[in-house]
Design an enzyme around this catalytic site. Structure first.
Site: not given
Ligand code: PCA
Length: 213
Positions: A81, A91, A144, A166
């Site tokens: 990111e 959401r 996140c 991610h």
């Molecule tokens: N993914 C979510 C929150 C926790 C996770 O593992 C996100 O992308 O916000």
């Protein structure tokens, strides 16, 4: 001993596992190089508690680098990111039933924080390890992104570099659907390459890695 803190999230949205935690827990205790060790910890998936949990870990462990990770449903690769934005827009409800819509992460905070990790060098290293990777231009607007924003805010102006990655679903989470996934072993190898390169690369390389839209 210097610590590189890696975090993963607990499961959310009816999932029984969260691949981010399954992957980073395998790296707990790994020595990156002499005198540098990974410590992996889990964060709750809740707007009210995740950021505080992370800043408590930073106060307790005094890490030299922090990389938070989370599941990006629909992602097909290790997504490094670039930026955290000052918006919560959920959401779905989080694990405490909270669903903020269009609220700031921090009322008086800047619009966004950039990662302080060498994202292009990390993408290159993950690919060289044989694992799909790309720069991601948005970490979403759920927990996140909020944790990423609070992490960058907490460490702004410090020598401690930090950022967010991610990861995709695990194959067993998407059986019978067309959603992309990645084997756990690949995810762990990709994350390890990303973390090692982040640690060893103080200044990012210049590589093409943007998107037209
Ligand atoms: N993914 C979510 C929150 C926790 C996770 O593992 C996100 O992308 O916000």
């Amino acid at each position: 001993m210097q610590i590189v803190l890696l975090t993963g999230f607990e499961p959310f949205d009816k999932d029984l596992v969260n691949p981010s935690w399954e992957a980073v827990r395998q790296l707990d205790g790994v020595q990156l190089e002499a005198g540098v060790q990974i410590v992996a910890r889990q964060l709750p998936c809740a707007f009210a508690t995740a950021g505080g949990g992370l800043t408590r870990l930073i106060d307790e462990l005094h890490p030299a680098m922090v990389i938070a990770t989370g599941l990006g449903p629909g992602r097909s690769d290790i997504s490094i990111e670039r930026v955290a934005i000052n918006v919560n827009d959920a959401r779905i409800p989080d694990n405490l039933g909270e669903q903020p819509v269009d609220t700031p992460v921090l009322a008086d905070g800047p619009v966004a924080y950039f990662t302080t990790l060498p994202i292009k060098a990390m993408v290159k290293a993950v690919r060289e390890a044989g694992v799909a990777a790309s720069v991601s231009q948005t970490a979403g607007t759920f927990v996140c992104n909020q944790v990423f924003y609070l992490l960058q805010h907490a460490l702004a102006g410090s020598q401690v570099r930090s950022g967010f990655i991610h990861v995709p679903f695990l194959p067993e989470q998407v059986t019978g659907s067309q959603r992309p996934s990645m084997e756990l072993g690949k995810m762990v190898a990709g994350l390890q390459a990303a973390v090692l390169t982040a640690w060893q690369t103080p200044v990012d390389v210049v590589e093409v890695g943007g998107q037209v839209s």
